[in-house]
Motif scaffolding. Structure first.
Motif, PDB file in Angstrom:
ATOM      1  N   ILE A 146       4.027  13.281  13.086  1.00  0.00           N
ATOM      2  CA  ILE A 146       4.008  14.648  12.573  1.00  0.00           C
ATOM      3  C   ILE A 146       2.767  14.768  11.686  1.00  0.00           C
ATOM      4  N   ALA A 147       2.000  15.835  11.878  1.00  0.00           N
ATOM      5  CA  ALA A 147       0.793  16.037  11.075  1.00  0.00           C
ATOM      6  C   ALA A 147       1.177  16.182   9.600  1.00  0.00           C
ATOM      7  N   GLY A 183       2.854  19.587   9.559  1.00  0.00           N
ATOM      8  CA  GLY A 183       4.311  19.678   9.731  1.00  0.00           C
ATOM      9  C   GLY A 183       4.753  19.766  11.185  1.00  0.00           C
ATOM     10  N   LYS A 184       3.811  19.728  12.109  1.00  0.00           N
ATOM     11  CA  LYS A 184       4.146  19.848  13.537  1.00  0.00           C
ATOM     12  C   LYS A 184       3.894  18.521  14.243  1.00  0.00           C
ATOM     13  N   PRO A 185       4.605  18.291  15.367  1.00  0.00           N
ATOM     14  CA  PRO A 185       4.334  17.077  16.129  1.00  0.00           C
ATOM     15  C   PRO A 185       2.929  17.138  16.727  1.00  0.00           C
TER      16      PRO A 185
END
Length: 154
Positions: free
Chosen positions: A139-140, A149-151
Motif C-alpha cells: 500500500i502506498a 493509501g491505495k494498493p
C-alpha cells in the motif's frame, strides 16, 4: 437536464458492454515475477525499441509473462541501474509483440521490486502489483502522493 440523462444512458450501456469496467475492489497475487539479468541477445533486440532503447545500455532485468492469456508472453523490462532508478522506484516497461516481432509498449511505470502478477484483469490484461513479500500487495505510504493509501497496482 436532457444531456445528463443521455450521458447516464450511454455510460450505463458502456458499463454493461464492459467498456467502462470498474476496477476490482481488492487484488490478489497470482505469482511473483522472476526477473533475470538482461543478456546480449535481448539487449540487441531491445536496443531498437524506442521505449527501452536507452535503458538497455545499462544494467537491466527482464521477465516474460503472458498477461493477456494469448499464449504469447509480454516482455517486462526493468532497470537495475541507478541511471533509471530513484526514490520513486525503477523504470519498468511492459512490451507486447503485436506481430512481425516488433515490440510495442503497453505500460511504463516506476516500480520497486518485487513485482507480481495479479489474478485480476483490466482491459484484457492481468494487472501488475508491487508485492509485500508475504503474499500481499504493498500500500502506498507516501503522504501527499496520488496513490497514498491505495494498493500499488497497474
Amino acid at each position: 437536464m436532457r444531456s445528463i440523462n443521455v450521458l447516464t444512458v450511454v455510460a450505463a450501456m458502456c458499463f454493461a458492454a464492459g467498456v467502462l469496467a470498474a476496477p476490482p475492489k481488492s487484488y490478489t497475487i497470482d505469482h511473483e515475477i522472476k526477473f533475470e539479468p538482461g543478456d546480449p541477445k535481448w539487449t540487441a533486440r531491445l536496443r531498437n525499441t524506442a521505449a527501452v532503447g536507452d535503458l538497455v545500455d545499462y544494467e537491466y532485468m527482464i521477465a516474460l509473462e503472458d498477461l493477456n492469456d494469448d499464449q504469447k508472453p509480454e516482455v517486462i523490462v526493468m532497470a537495475s541501474s541507478s541511471d533509471f532508478c530513484g526514490s520513486g522506484g525503477c523504470r519498468m516497461v511492459v512490451l507486447e509483440d503485436r506481430g512481425s516481432g516488433r515490440l510495442n509498449p503497453i505500460l511504463q511505470q516506476y516500480v520497486t521490486p518485487p513485482l507480481a502478477v495479479t489474478r485480476e484483469k483490466q482491459g484484457g490484461y492481468r494487472l501488475l502489483a508491487i508485492s509485500n513479500g508475504k503474499g500481499g500487495i504493498e500500500i502506498a505510504d507516501r503522504p501527499g502522493a496520488p496513490m497514498h493509501g491505495k494498493p500499488l497496482v497497474w
